[in-house]
Motif scaffolding. Structure first.
Motif, mmCIF file in Angstrom:
data_model
loop_
_atom_site.group_PDB
_atom_site.id
_atom_site.type_symbol
_atom_site.label_atom_id
_atom_site.label_comp_id
_atom_site.label_asym_id
_atom_site.label_seq_id
_atom_site.Cartn_x
_atom_site.Cartn_y
_atom_site.Cartn_z
ATOM 1 N N LEU A 115 -8.967 2.044 -7.407
ATOM 2 C CA LEU A 115 -8.699 0.977 -6.443
ATOM 3 C C LEU A 115 -7.227 0.566 -6.479
ATOM 4 O O LEU A 115 -6.611 0.308 -5.436
ATOM 5 C CB LEU A 115 -9.595 -0.230 -6.734
ATOM 6 N N LYS A 116 -6.661 0.493 -7.687
ATOM 7 C CA LYS A 116 -5.261 0.094 -7.828
ATOM 8 C C LYS A 116 -4.314 1.108 -7.199
ATOM 9 O O LYS A 116 -3.211 0.751 -6.765
ATOM 10 C CB LYS A 116 -4.917 -0.083 -9.307
ATOM 11 N N SER A 117 -4.740 2.366 -7.170
ATOM 12 C CA SER A 117 -3.878 3.388 -6.575
ATOM 13 C C SER A 117 -3.793 3.241 -5.055
ATOM 14 O O SER A 117 -2.872 3.753 -4.421
ATOM 15 C CB SER A 117 -4.403 4.787 -6.919
ATOM 16 N N ALA A 118 -4.777 2.532 -4.474
ATOM 17 C CA ALA A 118 -4.800 2.364 -3.018
ATOM 18 C C ALA A 118 -4.458 0.957 -2.572
ATOM 19 O O ALA A 118 -3.976 0.753 -1.454
ATOM 20 C CB ALA A 118 -6.181 2.747 -2.475
ATOM 21 N N PHE A 119 -4.722 -0.051 -3.452
ATOM 22 C CA PHE A 119 -4.511 -1.444 -3.075
ATOM 23 C C PHE A 119 -3.773 -2.191 -4.177
ATOM 24 O O PHE A 119 -3.850 -1.825 -5.347
ATOM 25 C CB PHE A 119 -5.842 -2.155 -2.808
ATOM 26 N N LYS A 120 -3.075 -3.237 -3.781
ATOM 27 C CA LYS A 120 -2.427 -4.112 -4.748
ATOM 28 C C LYS A 120 -3.460 -5.112 -5.245
ATOM 29 O O LYS A 120 -4.027 -5.872 -4.472
ATOM 30 C CB LYS A 120 -1.252 -4.839 -4.108
ATOM 31 N N MET A 121 -3.722 -5.103 -6.542
ATOM 32 C CA MET A 121 -4.794 -5.919 -7.105
ATOM 33 C C MET A 121 -4.331 -6.668 -8.339
ATOM 34 O O MET A 121 -3.443 -6.198 -9.059
ATOM 35 C CB MET A 121 -6.002 -5.041 -7.484
ATOM 36 N N ASN A 122 -4.956 -7.838 -8.569
ATOM 37 C CA ASN A 122 -4.753 -8.586 -9.806
ATOM 38 C C ASN A 122 -5.995 -8.453 -10.667
ATOM 39 O O ASN A 122 -7.103 -8.720 -10.210
ATOM 40 C CB ASN A 122 -4.486 -10.073 -9.512
ATOM 41 N N GLU A 123 -5.807 -8.042 -11.914
ATOM 42 C CA GLU A 123 -6.945 -7.852 -12.820
ATOM 43 C C GLU A 123 -7.096 -9.064 -13.732
ATOM 44 O O GLU A 123 -6.154 -9.482 -14.399
ATOM 45 C CB GLU A 123 -6.739 -6.596 -13.671
ATOM 46 N N LEU A 124 -8.307 -9.621 -13.748
ATOM 47 C CA LEU A 124 -8.573 -10.819 -14.541
ATOM 48 C C LEU A 124 -9.451 -10.524 -15.748
ATOM 49 O O LEU A 124 -9.942 -11.446 -16.396
ATOM 50 C CB LEU A 124 -9.246 -11.877 -13.655
ATOM 51 N N ASP A 158 1.885 -5.616 1.963
ATOM 52 C CA ASP A 158 1.816 -4.676 0.847
ATOM 53 C C ASP A 158 0.697 -3.658 1.025
ATOM 54 O O ASP A 158 0.809 -2.501 0.611
ATOM 55 C CB ASP A 158 1.622 -5.427 -0.470
ATOM 56 N N ASN A 159 -0.418 -4.087 1.623
ATOM 57 C CA ASN A 159 -1.559 -3.191 1.805
ATOM 58 C C ASN A 159 -1.521 -2.446 3.142
ATOM 59 O O ASN A 159 -2.496 -1.799 3.518
ATOM 60 C CB ASN A 159 -2.874 -3.977 1.696
ATOM 61 N N LYS A 160 -0.381 -2.579 3.839
ATOM 62 C CA LYS A 160 -0.180 -1.837 5.087
ATOM 63 C C LYS A 160 -1.344 -2.049 6.050
ATOM 64 O O LYS A 160 -1.969 -1.094 6.555
ATOM 65 C CB LYS A 160 0.019 -0.352 4.801
ATOM 66 N N THR A 161 -1.645 -3.335 6.285
ATOM 67 C CA THR A 161 -2.785 -3.691 7.127
ATOM 68 C C THR A 161 -2.583 -3.267 8.577
ATOM 69 O O THR A 161 -3.525 -2.954 9.287
ATOM 70 C CB THR A 161 -3.027 -5.219 7.064
ATOM 71 N N TRP A 162 -1.345 -3.269 9.046
ATOM 72 C CA TRP A 162 -1.075 -2.911 10.431
ATOM 73 C C TRP A 162 0.182 -2.047 10.537
ATOM 74 O O TRP A 162 0.936 -1.880 9.581
ATOM 75 C CB TRP A 162 -0.902 -4.171 11.283
ATOM 76 N N GLU A 163 0.388 -1.527 11.729
ATOM 77 C CA GLU A 163 1.581 -0.737 12.030
ATOM 78 C C GLU A 163 2.220 -1.314 13.282
ATOM 79 O O GLU A 163 1.559 -1.474 14.322
ATOM 80 C CB GLU A 163 1.211 0.728 12.262
#
Length: 329
Positions: free
Chosen positions: A86-95, A10-15
């Protein structure tokens, strides 16, 4: 494992690309590790400036350890804007308001301005530092020491660090340092111990062997104070950036001779052979960045980080560092 893979994708860590025909590929494998023991993990602190209306700069601090993040700012609006970016660039869970981070439980009393941090696996810096020196060739006496550590842990599971925002000196940083000279029987090095408190509670502490073999008690004490001073200066700068006013850091020590040596700009014959990197303490005292304060050795909590002490003294030092039972929250 599937959740970790989904996060990486999801965070496109590699190509993905076609492998080169003239190269040998290196295989890889999964490595599993318990994540509920953060003692060996190092939290990274990032500082950023948020621009508002092209003029106002607000400080935001991100404390990041692996995939756990803690956001600090003076205003909730700054926190919300930071999370949005941050959410616009990464998938995050908010607690929302943190209840637990890095294995620590966070309990708050907003009315009394109190914060209590507890951990089922509390820090045992001195004890673990001592027994870990013999991991490669342990004897029965070392195993007995480990069993004593386990017994100690069982008795303090309900203890934690208490921070009180209503204290008169809640925004002041205090440091305590001590040394156990030459008691390492294998290498004859001395043990440095220091602890720093803010809001009454401990925020930084360490128990470690010195990197050099001291030729006298004075030298061992001088090196210990220099090492603690580096931590004091770093903490002081961080506190200032967080908007808490901090002047001179009071570093408490129980040796009058070291106080005189650090205050004297002339290099004394007793310490002229010491590595020059430790002499920066003289400049720190001269610049009034650090103020060395004499303290009664029996009241110095850093004593608990350098040697085995009587139970009564240990309890007194715990009270000074506000290591208290949860019922006092």
């Amino acid at each position: 494992m599937e959740r970790e893979m989904e996060s990486l994708i999801d965070n496109k860590t590699w190509e993905l690309i076609e492998p080169p025909t003239d190269q040998t590929l290196i295989d890889s494998k999964w490595v599993y590790k318990l994540k509920d023991n953060p003692a060996g993990d190092e939290a990274k602190i990032f500082k950023a400036r948020l621009v508002v209306n092209d003029e106002t700069f607000n400080l935001i601090i991100l404390v990041l350890c692996v995939d756990d993040m803690f956001i600090w700012a003076k205003n909730q609006s700054d926190v919300d804007e930071c999370k949005s970016k941050l959410k616009s660039a990464f998938k995050m869970n908010e607690l929302r308001e943190s209840k637990r981070i890095l294995g620590m439980e966070i309990n708050r009393d907003h009315e009394q301005k109190r914060l209590w941090l507890s951990q089922g696996k509390p820090d045992i810096a001195f004890a673990m530092g001592k027994v870990s020196r013999y991991m490669s060739n342990p004897w029965k006496v070392h195993w007995e020491a480990v069993k004593w550590i386990m017994k100690h842990l069982k008795s303090i599971l309900d203890y934690g660090l208490l921070f009180d925002g209503l204290l008169d000196n809640a925004k002041s940083l205090f440091g305590y340092v001590d040394v156990d000279c030459g008691q390492d029987l294998d290498k004859r090095r001395s043990t440095t111990g220091y602890v720093f408190t803010l809001g009454g509670g401990s925020i930084s502490w360490r128990s470690t062997l010195q990197k050099c073999v001291a030729q006298s008690i004075t030298e061992a004490e001088y090196v210990a104070v220099a090492e603690a001073s580096k931590e004091a200066i770093w903490l002081d700068r961080l506190i200032i950036e967080m908007g808490l006013k901090q002047g001179v850091v009071n570093l408490h020590w129980d040796s009058q001779s070291v106080l005189h040596l650090a205050a004297n700009q002339v290099v004394d014959s007793r310490v002229k052979h010491i590595d020059i990197k430790y002499h920066f303490i003289k400049q720190a005292v001269y610049d009034k960045t650090i103020e060395l304060v004499k303290i009664n050795g029996k009241l110095n909590p850093a004593d608990a980080l350098t040697k085995v002490i009587p139970l009564e003294s240990f309890r007194r030092h715990c009270a000074t560092m506000q290591v208290v039972h949860g019922e006092h929250m």
